[in-house]
Design a protein around this motif. Structure first.
Motif, short mmCIF file in Angstrom:
data_model
loop_
_atom_site.label_atom_id
_atom_site.label_comp_id
_atom_site.label_asym_id
_atom_site.label_seq_id
_atom_site.Cartn_x
_atom_site.Cartn_y
_atom_site.Cartn_z
N CYS A 2 0.84 -1.20 0.00
CA CYS A 2 0.00 0.00 0.00
C CYS A 2 0.87 1.25 0.00
O CYS A 2 1.86 1.34 0.73
CB CYS A 2 -0.89 0.03 1.25
SG CYS A 2 -2.05 -1.33 1.39
N THR A 3 0.46 2.24 -0.79
CA THR A 3 1.16 3.51 -0.80
C THR A 3 0.16 4.59 -1.25
O THR A 3 -1.05 4.39 -1.11
CB THR A 3 2.41 3.44 -1.70
OG1 THR A 3 3.15 4.66 -1.59
CG2 THR A 3 2.07 3.16 -3.15
N ALA A 4 0.66 5.72 -1.74
CA ALA A 4 -0.22 6.82 -2.11
C ALA A 4 0.34 7.54 -3.32
O ALA A 4 1.55 7.52 -3.58
CB ALA A 4 -0.38 7.80 -0.95
N ASP A 5 -0.55 8.21 -4.06
CA ASP A 5 -0.11 8.99 -5.20
C ASP A 5 0.17 10.43 -4.79
O ASP A 5 0.19 10.76 -3.59
CB ASP A 5 -1.14 8.90 -6.33
CG ASP A 5 -2.45 9.63 -6.02
OD1 ASP A 5 -2.56 10.28 -4.96
OD2 ASP A 5 -3.37 9.55 -6.86
N THR A 57 -3.98 9.87 -2.49
CA THR A 57 -4.99 8.84 -2.75
C THR A 57 -4.34 7.46 -2.65
O THR A 57 -3.29 7.23 -3.27
CB THR A 57 -5.60 9.02 -4.15
OG1 THR A 57 -6.13 10.34 -4.25
CG2 THR A 57 -6.68 7.99 -4.40
N PRO A 58 -4.93 6.52 -1.89
CA PRO A 58 -4.30 5.19 -1.76
C PRO A 58 -4.16 4.49 -3.10
O PRO A 58 -5.03 4.56 -3.96
CB PRO A 58 -5.28 4.44 -0.85
CG PRO A 58 -5.98 5.50 -0.08
CD PRO A 58 -6.13 6.65 -1.04
N GLU A 59 -3.05 3.82 -3.27
CA GLU A 59 -2.79 2.99 -4.43
C GLU A 59 -1.84 1.88 -3.99
O GLU A 59 -1.37 1.87 -2.85
CB GLU A 59 -2.17 3.80 -5.57
CG GLU A 59 -0.78 4.34 -5.23
CD GLU A 59 -0.08 4.95 -6.44
OE1 GLU A 59 -0.76 5.48 -7.33
OE2 GLU A 59 1.16 4.89 -6.48
N ALA A 60 -1.58 0.94 -4.87
CA ALA A 60 -0.61 -0.12 -4.60
C ALA A 60 0.56 0.02 -5.56
O ALA A 60 0.40 0.48 -6.69
CB ALA A 60 -1.25 -1.49 -4.73
N SER A 61 1.73 -0.36 -5.10
CA SER A 61 2.92 -0.32 -5.95
C SER A 61 3.76 -1.55 -5.68
O SER A 61 3.50 -2.31 -4.72
CB SER A 61 3.72 0.96 -5.69
OG SER A 61 4.72 1.13 -6.67
N VAL A 62 4.79 -1.73 -6.50
CA VAL A 62 5.63 -2.93 -6.43
C VAL A 62 7.08 -2.53 -6.25
O VAL A 62 7.56 -1.57 -6.87
CB VAL A 62 5.46 -3.78 -7.70
CG1 VAL A 62 6.55 -4.85 -7.80
CG2 VAL A 62 4.09 -4.44 -7.72
N THR A 63 7.77 -3.26 -5.40
CA THR A 63 9.22 -3.14 -5.31
C THR A 63 9.84 -4.51 -5.49
O THR A 63 9.23 -5.53 -5.14
CB THR A 63 9.66 -2.52 -3.97
OG1 THR A 63 11.06 -2.23 -4.01
CG2 THR A 63 9.39 -3.43 -2.79
N THR A 64 11.04 -4.54 -6.04
CA THR A 64 11.81 -5.77 -6.18
C THR A 64 12.86 -5.77 -5.09
O THR A 64 13.62 -4.79 -4.94
CB THR A 64 12.48 -5.82 -7.56
OG1 THR A 64 11.48 -5.73 -8.58
CG2 THR A 64 13.26 -7.12 -7.73
#
Length: 440
Positions: free
Chosen positions: A76-79, A83-90
């Motif tokens: 979970c993160t934010a723009d 606004t809540p959004e989801a993102s990806v990390t490797t």
């Protein structure tokens, strides 16, 4: 590949570090991959909550598999607007990682120079085996990242532009990276904690993202133990960079920024609709699917003045554009951690005066900034030549050495110190191991 979902807590404490699976398939683009779509109700969870994880295989240029532990984390993160959004990390661990040394292991947040809008350019895709990301920067940055892994560090590499790929957006790269750090320290196979010392590093577009990490951390994630941030050629003033690069060989870079930011800033979108002709808007649409190198080649020498119905100077002087330029300028907040800023004096892409201004603004806030200007290097070469200096500086921060006293100096080359010369030997060994798919 294995995949685990646990919205509430991520992995369990009993989870062991698995070896990468021998089963392999060509990765999907992030915009098509269901892994990137968060589960229902994620918006109510705290920022940094780990939503999903899976093992992946890392390969240099998508072709040469690396012997390294690797996972992707959805969190979970934010723009830009919160606004809540989801993102990806490797996240990466050395192949010989073990629990006995984990508690002494630091975490490096490395920001790639994504510098494009297409999801083909995102590190979560570009670093995977089987990816086809020709013309983008991230596949080559594995040669830099490998030096951190070879030192025993854990590394987190966030898709800091978000799934929209909004190159040049302010603040939100910091949110995504900081929440990726939170998710990484909660991911049991890494065996880290919220007290783990964290370093931040990026160059060019990655240096700009790293600047937002350093600026946003005191307000957004004060609990993260960031001990130092390295900002390589960090742009400083993207608005001025746009003006300077328009009608030059690198005109495609500011066009990429405009193409992305028009979706985030309604005022900019209205200016484009009002004053940019059909051909100009078509070019912005076209560039959204391009790699960084292809965008530069395709739009070399392009002058946006040819696509506006009033002089470009008048477009740039409009209130909506001036407000945008102010918003994306770096240096509006005081980083709490020590900074190492590196910049070529004769950079053909990022003007040294813009980075001087970013550093001056940090100094006015009372930040601890070590600023090194390199006379001999140009934009691309400094990324490689400064690596030994960066690794030693980060190692000192991880080891708890006294913080350096802030200073500004101009040198002939960061590569000429005895420490750098020794460091190049280690880099050569690591590069060879990476090129042959050896153990990192």
């Amino acid at each position: 590949m294995s995949e685990n979902v646990d919205v509430a807590s991520g992995w369990t404490a009993e989870e062991t570090i698995p070896r990468p699976s021998s089963r392999w398939h060509r990765p999907q683009l992030p915009v098509d991959d269901p892994f990137y779509r968060p589960p229902a109700g994620f918006e109510t969870l705290p920022a940094g909550t780990l939503l999903r994880s899976r093992e992946v295989e890392i390969a240099l240029l998508g072709l040469i598999p690396q012997k390294v532990h690797a996972w992707q984390l959805l969190y979970c993160t934010a723009d830009l607007n919160g606004t809540p959004e989801a993102s990806v990390t490797t996240v990466l661990l050395p192949a010989d990682a073990d629990a006995a040394t984990a508690r002494q292991r630091p975490l490096l947040a490395y920001q790639c120079a994504i510098d494009a809008i297409s999801s083909r350019s995102f590190p979560s895709y570009a670093l995977q085996r089987g990816s086809t990301s020709l013309g983008n920067v991230a596949p080559f940055e594995l040669l830099i990242i490998a030096n951190a892994v070879s030192r025993g560090w854990a590394v987190t590499i966030a898709d800091h532009e978000g799934l929209g790929g909004y190159f040049g957006a302010p603040r939100e790269p910091g949110y995504r990276v900081l929440d990726g750090i939170r998710a990484s320290t909660d991911f049991a196979p890494l065996n880290l904690s919220r007290s783990t010392p964290v370093g931040v590093w990026g160059y060019s577009g990655g240096g700009m993202a790293s600047s937002w990490v350093a600026e946003m951390a005191p307000e957004y994630a004060p609990e993260i133990n960031i001990v130092g941030a390295v900002l390589g050629a960090p742009v400083g003033d993207p608005g001025q960079t746009y003006i300077r690069l328009n009608d030059t060989f690198f005109a495609g870079l500011p066009a990429l920024v405009v193409a992305g930011l028009r979706h985030l800033y309604p005022g900019l979108g209205r200016v484009i609709e009002s004053h940019v002709n059909d051909e100009g808007r078509a070019r912005l649409d076209e560039i959204e699917s391009m790699s960084t190198a292809w965008a530069i080649a395709r739009f070399a020498g392009d002058d946006f003045d040819n696509y506006t119905d009033i002089p470009l100077a008048d477009v740039l002087a409009s209130p909506a554009v001036l407000e945008l330029f102010d918003d994306i300028r770096l240096g509006s907040r005081r980083p709490a951690c020590p900074l190492l800023v590196l910049q070529p004096v004769h950079d053909q892409i990022i003007d040294v005066e813009d980075v001087d201004g970013q550093v001056d603004r940090y100094n006015e806030f009372g930040a601890n900034v070590t600023y090194v200007r390199d006379r001999i290097s140009e934009h691309l070469s400094l990324m490689v030549l400064s690596t030994p200096t960066v690794l030693e500086w980060l190692t000192a921060r991880f080891d708890g050495a006294p913080e350096p006293t802030g200073s500004t100096r101009t040198v002939w080359s960061t590569a000429l110190s005895p420490t750098s010369l020794r460091g190049f030997l280690g880099m050569g060994k690591t590069a060879l191991a990476t090129l042959i798919g050896g153990t990192l």
